[in-house]
Design an enzyme around this catalytic site. Sequence first.
Site, short mmCIF file in Angstrom:
data_model
loop_
_atom_site.label_atom_id
_atom_site.label_comp_id
_atom_site.label_asym_id
_atom_site.label_seq_id
_atom_site.Cartn_x
_atom_site.Cartn_y
_atom_site.Cartn_z
N HIS A 129 41.70 24.14 44.47
CA HIS A 129 41.63 25.56 44.85
C HIS A 129 40.79 25.71 46.13
CE1 HIS A 129 43.49 27.53 41.33
NE2 HIS A 129 43.11 26.41 40.72
N CYS A 178 47.71 24.78 43.43
CA CYS A 178 47.69 24.48 41.99
C CYS A 178 49.09 24.69 41.39
CB CYS A 178 46.62 25.32 41.30
SG CYS A 178 46.18 24.72 39.65
N TYR A 179 49.30 25.71 40.56
CA TYR A 179 50.62 25.97 40.01
C TYR A 179 51.63 26.17 41.13
CZ TYR A 179 54.39 28.04 37.28
OH TYR A 179 55.62 28.30 36.70
N GLY A 196 48.30 29.64 38.61
CA GLY A 196 48.69 30.43 37.46
C GLY A 196 48.51 29.66 36.17
N GLU A 215 40.36 28.34 47.81
CA GLU A 215 39.81 29.70 47.93
C GLU A 215 38.42 29.85 47.33
OE1 GLU A 215 42.43 29.82 44.16
OE2 GLU A 215 42.30 28.73 46.06
N LYS A 224 35.68 45.76 48.65
CA LYS A 224 34.42 46.45 48.91
C LYS A 224 33.76 45.98 50.21
CE LYS A 224 32.32 48.88 46.47
NZ LYS A 224 32.17 50.36 46.39
N ASP A 237 32.28 54.35 48.82
CA ASP A 237 33.72 54.51 49.04
C ASP A 237 34.09 55.92 49.49
OD1 ASP A 237 33.89 51.89 48.12
OD2 ASP A 237 34.17 52.54 46.04
#
Length: 515
Positions: A167, A74-75, A47, A169, A371, A225
């Site tokens: 990070h 992180c945060y 964050g 991710e 998606k 979709d």
Amino acid sequence: MDFGSQYTQLIARRLREAGIYCEILPYDLEETRAIEFAPNGIVLSGGPESVNDDVTLAAPEYVFTMQVPVLGICYGMQTMAKQLGGAVENSDKREFGYARVNIVGESYLIGDLKDGTDGQPYLDVWMSHGDKVVVAPEGFTVIGQSDNTDIAAMADDTRGYYGVQFHPEVNHTLQGAAILERFIKRVCGCQALWTPRNIVEDIIESVRAKVGDARVILGLSGGVDSSVVAALLSRAIGDQLTCVFVDNGLLRLDEAEQVNQMMGQGTDNAFALNMITVPAEDRFMAKLSGVTDPEDKRKIIGNTFIDVFDEQAGKLEGVKYLAQGTIYPDVIESAGQKDGKAHVIKSHHNVGGLPDYMKLELVEPLRELFKDEVRKIGLELGLSHEMVFRHPFPGPGLGVRILGEVKKEYADLLRRADAIYLEELRAAGLYDDVSQAFAVFLPVKSVGVVGDARRYEYVIALRAVETIDFMTARSARLPYELLEKVSSRIINEIDGISRVTYDVSSKPPATIEWE
């Protein structure tokens, strides 16, 4: 738990890619809701805040009393450290981008993972932080250090508490996916049950429980979709579903015929849906006359869609629900999450509920899916590869690819230019290599020469992007020869166009669509 990181959605995608179901919930989630969810583990996101500010964000106390593993990123690591008795200070310099984290201790989280050895094993990671942990809480050991951070990773294997300043991710952290997978599978004990087959079965069961014997009306656009929603609902409730295809004059070239061929009755397809086609070009164009603001255009198009659906539903007996192809990025960009704190980037016509006068309830089976997950369940349902991997087309259609006021003349020019562009992409074998490609109409005129004649006509911009999650994207590096061929065909084959440009903007700071 979301502390406002731009990568929170990416964390969720990484967990789901590992076959684990997760939900993104706010950092101040009420304890009763957390207990009801009964998590196997908790991830605290990064964050933009500082844990040393007078007013700052902190994890609820129950996070550390629920007796489940916790991973702070992180945060999330910084607030974990401070809340559990450690110390965090402002760093002399911000650490941003590539960093090497030396592995200096043992843990279940890192184990034998490494990217190389230069006297000691290390990880190649991506950092983005100003503060840093300077004292680890009691019970933690330091397991990673960088040049700028003595405590770049910490672990308490006994409680299953871990913090990483980098990070995991993002793709730039090479072992990031493996680290996350170790946390959720080895530490949290989760099983990889979030598979396309299980997702389909769960959605079908949920739809049947909600809908019962009522009838459902679906706005079918022919895009990925809404087509996946149609296939899901067809399998779940069969003839209780009626699809409404609105030909609003803002569709791609020959879209109506293609949709009827792919999904309608009396054709060689797997679904043969009940489908009503509503010609409404004049109605939409009249509503959009004189309107130039992008948000106003989106709302007008969305409201007009709803009016059409409401009218069609009124002609059918027993219709109680309106189904929509809303997906997770739509909700995020519209700040439509129940607990979301995001800023509205742009409105989506299928997010935000229905007007009070409309008596239908919403069914949105894809609302929590990204998606790539939608495409996977589309294949699981038996939809063709061509349909499932068709490039996204916005709900407002060409209405947001025509800058400024929408006119029939502009839409007719744009759909022809767009068709030439996609045709050449396919011919070059590049259609599936880019995530989304389309043409944009610019209502400005430019001088050109066609043959021996001067032409003073409109401009077309071409856009193509590469992305994994549609939350971030970069412009596709298309061959100049292809772009030249597309430009030549558009200018020579379409009266009314004198110039073609190529958009090289990334998202962020730009969005993928122009409006």
